[in-house]
Design an enzyme around this catalytic site. Structure first.
Site, PDB file in Angstrom:
ATOM      1  N   HIS A 199       2.722  -1.517   3.645  1.00  0.00           N
ATOM      2  CA  HIS A 199       1.744  -2.363   4.294  1.00  0.00           C
ATOM      3  C   HIS A 199       0.287  -1.765   4.046  1.00  0.00           C
ATOM      4  O   HIS A 199      -0.655  -2.593   3.524  1.00  0.00           O
ATOM      5  CB  HIS A 199       1.903  -2.845   5.670  1.00  0.00           C
ATOM      6  CG  HIS A 199       2.979  -3.904   6.019  1.00  0.00           C
ATOM      7  ND1 HIS A 199       4.295  -3.734   5.725  1.00  0.00           N
ATOM      8  CD2 HIS A 199       2.679  -5.163   6.194  1.00  0.00           C
ATOM      9  CE1 HIS A 199       5.170  -4.782   6.042  1.00  0.00           C
ATOM     10  NE2 HIS A 199       3.988  -5.779   6.181  1.00  0.00           N
ATOM     11  N   HIS A 246       5.003   2.097  12.292  1.00  0.00           N
ATOM     12  CA  HIS A 246       4.552   3.325  11.508  1.00  0.00           C
ATOM     13  C   HIS A 246       3.593   4.184  12.370  1.00  0.00           C
ATOM     14  O   HIS A 246       3.035   3.880  13.334  1.00  0.00           O
ATOM     15  CB  HIS A 246       3.708   3.064  10.466  1.00  0.00           C
ATOM     16  CG  HIS A 246       4.224   2.311   9.126  1.00  0.00           C
ATOM     17  ND1 HIS A 246       5.032   3.115   8.391  1.00  0.00           N
ATOM     18  CD2 HIS A 246       4.373   1.266   8.765  1.00  0.00           C
ATOM     19  CE1 HIS A 246       5.410   2.501   7.198  1.00  0.00           C
ATOM     20  NE2 HIS A 246       5.069   1.183   7.537  1.00  0.00           N
TER      21      HIS A 246
END
Length: 432
Positions: A199, A246
């Protein structure tokens, strides 16, 4: 202490799941009482009050994520499967229930409490800038309404950046931040590994490439681009930490990795696009090259959603490149002469806006129809060709022989339609 040791210590610190959990609490995200994450937070606070040394320093690898790596192609994700929280009781308007469900693994999000709804919706938007729904609208919009020249090159960069990022994940094989203490606001990509954040890579590559490709080609102040890049990139990167998907180190690594790729790749983009457009046998080479990359990516690790996403990305790139080649040969694709550059942004009129909306509506309907038809054809056909039971589609798609051709063919046709079939329809009905 040497510089290398300091950097290693910093990296370990930035990878700590407790930092992600702290950021989530700062932004108003809490685990309901009785949930594993809430219990873990309480335990950590008690240890800190008692002077536990683990409270003050980086945790070991086992403490950071005690769950094992994913065991096989059909088993649990990579050690950070969400446990459903216990019933938290009434939480009033602050409660966000079980969020996005992973249709491929059956995993569901855990109940959470959100105290800051503006931030929640902002970061949901930020994380969607790296999801399929955004891509399937963004790239066709550029090709149909703004500038096919820029759109084609954006896709080339996006495909290579995302492919390298997905493969790097399956080589490094670092797990997602441990939950608890992290609260998982999203689970769709939870079966993938964590390092680097793709991402973050996409959120870095797209705005930077957009500015590099359009500045000097279109007339607009450079300051607009210099504002767009940090806003877009930071929103996507921070949203991944907020979602609990993350660590801070993951997004920093994704950002730096993308900068390195762009430094090497961007000077070659014009050459690649020219080859795709003009070389006689380009479609055969494009299809073969992207297919080989897909096969290589499927051999890196056991099944996860990243394998299908990689095949989807490669199929989209191959389809758009082949469609652009065919459109160029048929005279459906025109790039303005160099002497007309830079292009002036046309005034926004009712006619211009109406045609743009019409192209988007008709185009997206065609894209969704093509995707649905190819899905219904590709999966049963692959199962039949390779003698794989098709009773359970979820299990069948975890086989490379089904997932790779299904994703590659489906999104290859979507890409091909985006650059050839749909522009032809626009030309036929007079809204090209």
């Amino acid at each position: 202490m040497s510089l290398g040791q300091r950097l290693a210590q910093l990296a370990v610190s930035l990878q700590e799941p407790q930092r992600v959990a702290s950021f989530q609490r700062l932004c108003g995200v809490e685990a309901p009482l009785g949930s594993p994450a809430a219990d873990k937070d309480a335990e950590t606070e008690v240890r800190g009050a008692a002077g536990d040394p683990r409270r003050r320093g980086p945790q070991s690898g086992a403490e950071r994520n005690p769950s094992p790596a994913k065991p096989d192609c059909c088993g649990a994700p990579n050690g950070v499967r969400n446990g459903l929280a216990a019933d938290p009781g009434p939480a009033g308007p602050r409660r966000a229930g079980s969020l996005r469900r992973n249709s491929l693994t059956g995993e569901e999000g855990e109940p959470v409490i959100v105290n800051n709804w503006p931030l929640y919706y902002l970061f949901c938007f930020g994380t969607e800038l790296g999801n399929e729904l955004f891509y399937i609208f963004f790239f066709p919009f550029w090709i149909w309404n703004l500038d096919p020249f820029v759109g084609r090159r954006l896709v080339i960069i996006w495909v290579l950046v995302m492919y390298l990022g997905q493969c790097t994940k399956d080589i490094i094989r670092w797990p997602r931040p441990a939950s608890p203490p992290v609260v998982k606001l999203e689970v769709f990509y939870n079966s993938e590994y964590s390092m680097p954040s793709t991402h973050a890579m996409s959120g870095t590559a797209i705005p930077i490439s957009l500015v590099l490709l359009t500045y000097g080609r279109w007339q607009y102040p450079l300051v607009y681009g210099l504002v767009l890049i940090p806003c877009w990139t930071s929103l996507v990167c921070i949203s991944r930490v907020y979602m609990g998907m993350h660590s801070i180190l993951d997004v920093i690594a994704g950002f730096l990795y993308t900068i390195l790729i762009l430094l090497i790749l961007y000077p070659l983009v014009d050459l690649i696009d020219s080859f795709n457009q003009t070389y006689k046998h380009a479609p055969l080479i494009i299809i073969g090259f992207h297919l080989v990359l897909g096969i290589l990516s499927f051999t890196l690790d056991t099944w996860s959603t990243s394998r299908g996403d990689t095949a989807e990305i490669l199929g989209s790139g191959a389809g758009i490149a082949c469609g652009s080649h065919a459109a160029q040969q048929l005279g459906l694709l025109f790039d303005p002469p160099l002497h007309t550059l830079p292009l002036a942004i046309p005034p926004l009129t009712v006619t211009l806006l109406g045609k743009a909306i019409l192209r988007v509506v008709i185009g997206m309907v065609c894209v969704l129809i093509v995707r649905d038809i190819m899905k219904k054809i590709a999966i049963p056909l692959s199962c039949k060709l390779f003698s794989i039971p098709c009773d359970d589609i979820r299990q069948a798609r975890q086989h490379m022989e089904v997932e790779l051709p299904y994703r590659y063919l489906t999104y290859g046709m979507v890409g091909f339609s985006t650059t050839l079939l749909i522009p032809y329809i626009f030309s036929f009905i007079g809204i090209s």
